[in-house]
Design an enzyme around this catalytic site. Structure first.
Site, PDB file in Angstrom:
ATOM      1  CE  LYS A  11      -3.954  -2.280   2.210  1.00 25.20           C
ATOM      2  NZ  LYS A  11      -4.983  -2.176   3.293  1.00 25.20           N
ATOM      3  CE1 TYR A  51      -9.398  -2.706  -0.066  1.00 24.39           C
ATOM      4  CE2 TYR A  51      -8.518  -0.939  -1.420  1.00 24.39           C
ATOM      5  CZ  TYR A  51      -8.327  -1.991  -0.545  1.00 24.39           C
ATOM      6  OH  TYR A  51      -7.059  -2.337  -0.134  1.00 24.39           O
ATOM      7  CG  ASN A 114      -3.714  -2.212   6.721  1.00 26.12           C
ATOM      8  OD1 ASN A 114      -3.568  -1.908   5.552  1.00 26.12           O
ATOM      9  ND2 ASN A 114      -4.722  -2.941   7.160  1.00 26.12           N
ATOM     10  CG  HIS A 117      -5.378  -6.392  -0.337  1.00 29.99           C
ATOM     11  ND1 HIS A 117      -6.623  -6.148   0.192  1.00 29.99           N
ATOM     12  CD2 HIS A 117      -5.515  -7.438  -1.187  1.00 29.99           C
ATOM     13  CE1 HIS A 117      -7.492  -7.020  -0.332  1.00 29.99           C
ATOM     14  NE2 HIS A 117      -6.834  -7.817  -1.168  1.00 29.99           N
ATOM     15  CD  GLU A 128      -8.971  -9.258  -3.480  1.00 32.71           C
ATOM     16  OE1 GLU A 128      -9.834  -8.908  -2.648  1.00 32.71           O
ATOM     17  OE2 GLU A 128      -7.864  -9.727  -3.135  1.00 32.71           O
TER      18      GLU A 128
HETATM   19  P1  IDP Z   1      -8.051  -6.662   5.790  1.00 35.97           P
HETATM   20  O1  IDP Z   1      -7.221  -5.772   4.871  1.00 35.97           O
HETATM   21  O2  IDP Z   1      -7.266  -7.098   6.988  1.00 35.97           O
HETATM   22  O3  IDP Z   1      -8.721  -7.795   5.063  1.00 35.97           O
HETATM   23  P2  IDP Z   1     -10.656  -5.352   5.810  1.00 35.97           P
HETATM   24  O4  IDP Z   1     -11.613  -5.432   6.951  1.00 35.97           O
HETATM   25  O5  IDP Z   1     -10.954  -6.155   4.588  1.00 35.97           O
HETATM   26  O6  IDP Z   1      -9.204  -5.723   6.387  1.00 35.97           O
HETATM   27  O7  IDP Z   1     -10.517  -3.833   5.446  1.00 35.97           O
HETATM   28  C1  IDP Z   1      -9.904  -3.441   4.214  1.00 35.97           C
HETATM   29  C2  IDP Z   1      -8.945  -2.287   4.484  1.00 35.97           C
HETATM   30  O8  IDP Z   1      -9.706  -1.174   4.941  1.00 35.97           O
HETATM   31  C3  IDP Z   1      -7.939  -2.522   5.610  1.00 35.97           C
HETATM   32  O9  IDP Z   1      -6.801  -3.247   5.192  1.00 35.97           O
HETATM   33  C4  IDP Z   1      -7.585  -1.102   5.992  1.00 35.97           C
HETATM   34  O10 IDP Z   1      -6.689  -0.499   5.061  1.00 35.97           O
HETATM   35  C5  IDP Z   1      -8.936  -0.420   5.878  1.00 35.97           C
HETATM   36  N1  IDP Z   1      -9.653  -0.395   7.162  1.00 35.97           N
HETATM   37  C6  IDP Z   1     -10.225  -1.459   7.801  1.00 35.97           C
HETATM   38  N2  IDP Z   1     -10.792  -1.085   8.950  1.00 35.97           N
HETATM   39  C7  IDP Z   1     -10.602   0.253   9.040  1.00 35.97           C
HETATM   40  C8  IDP Z   1     -10.986   1.239  10.024  1.00 35.97           C
HETATM   41  O11 IDP Z   1     -11.614   0.942  11.044  1.00 35.97           O
HETATM   42  N3  IDP Z   1     -10.586   2.523   9.759  1.00 35.97           N
HETATM   43  C9  IDP Z   1      -9.894   2.870   8.623  1.00 35.97           C
HETATM   44  N4  IDP Z   1      -9.534   1.988   7.694  1.00 35.97           N
HETATM   45  C10 IDP Z   1      -9.874   0.687   7.892  1.00 35.97           C
HETATM   46 MG    MG Z   2     -10.106  -7.733   3.549  1.00 36.11          MG
END
Ligand code: IDP
Ligand code: MG
Length: 139
Positions: A11, A51, A114, A117, A128
């Site tokens: 990312k 997304y 974070n 992905h 994807e």
């Molecule tokens: P994942 O990437 O661990 O599968 P997901 O729940 O699929 O997590 O969420 C997709 C992406 O959305 C996350 O990787 C992160 O970048 C972002 N995200 C998830 N939860 C939050 C939040 O509470 N605040 C802001 N961004 C979030």
């Molecule tokens: Mg996810």
């Protein structure tokens, strides 16, 4: 060949921090083979489409803005049990909850930024990977 590929993106925060190399090293050391890879910047429209499954979630707008804020590395990875093993390697979505030694623990800045992905199912890994790569871009 079911179950042996996953899809990842390094990312914008990981790219900005010059962590492409260290993260790819972790991925290779964990036994993943790179099937396809590209370096690109998503438009808001493309990030929004990628997304789309999250469009009802409160962070969708923030996520789309963030993922289109700078270049990313997109890749298809191959390994037995790729989806689950890659999720273990990257750790929890929130880096403060991620296990020691995971990519997100080591490199993520926040729950939004974070670092990486990882696909959450074989079905989504295929969707994807197809979003980014044609057959002649896979080896
Ligand atoms: P994942 O990437 O661990 O599968 P997901 O729940 O699929 O997590 O969420 C997709 C992406 O959305 C996350 O990787 C992160 O970048 C972002 N995200 C998830 N939860 C939050 C939040 O509470 N605040 C802001 N961004 C979030
Ligand atoms: Mg996810």
């Amino acid at each position: 060949m079911v179950g042996n590929i996953t899809f990842t993106m390094l990312k914008p925060d990981a790219v900005e921090a010059n962590n492409i190399g260290p993260i790819l090293a972790k991925i290779n050391q964990a036994g993943f083979r790179i099937v396809a890879m590209k370096y690109l910047k998503l438009s808001k429209d493309t990030a929004g489409k990628f997304y789309e499954v999250h469009k009802e979630r409160p962070f969708y707008g923030e996520l789309v803005d963030y993922m289109s804020s700078g270049p990313i590395v997109a890749a298809v990875l191959q390994k037995d049990n790729a989806v689950a093993d890659f999720r273990t390697l990257i750790g929890a979505t929130d880096p403060s909850k991620a296990e020691e030694g995971t990519i997100r623990k080591l490199f993520a800045k926040s729950i939004a930024a974070n670092a990486v992905h990882g696909s959450d199912s074989d079905e989504n890994a295929a969707i994807e990977a197809n979003f980014y790569f044609s057959q002649i871009e896979r080896f």
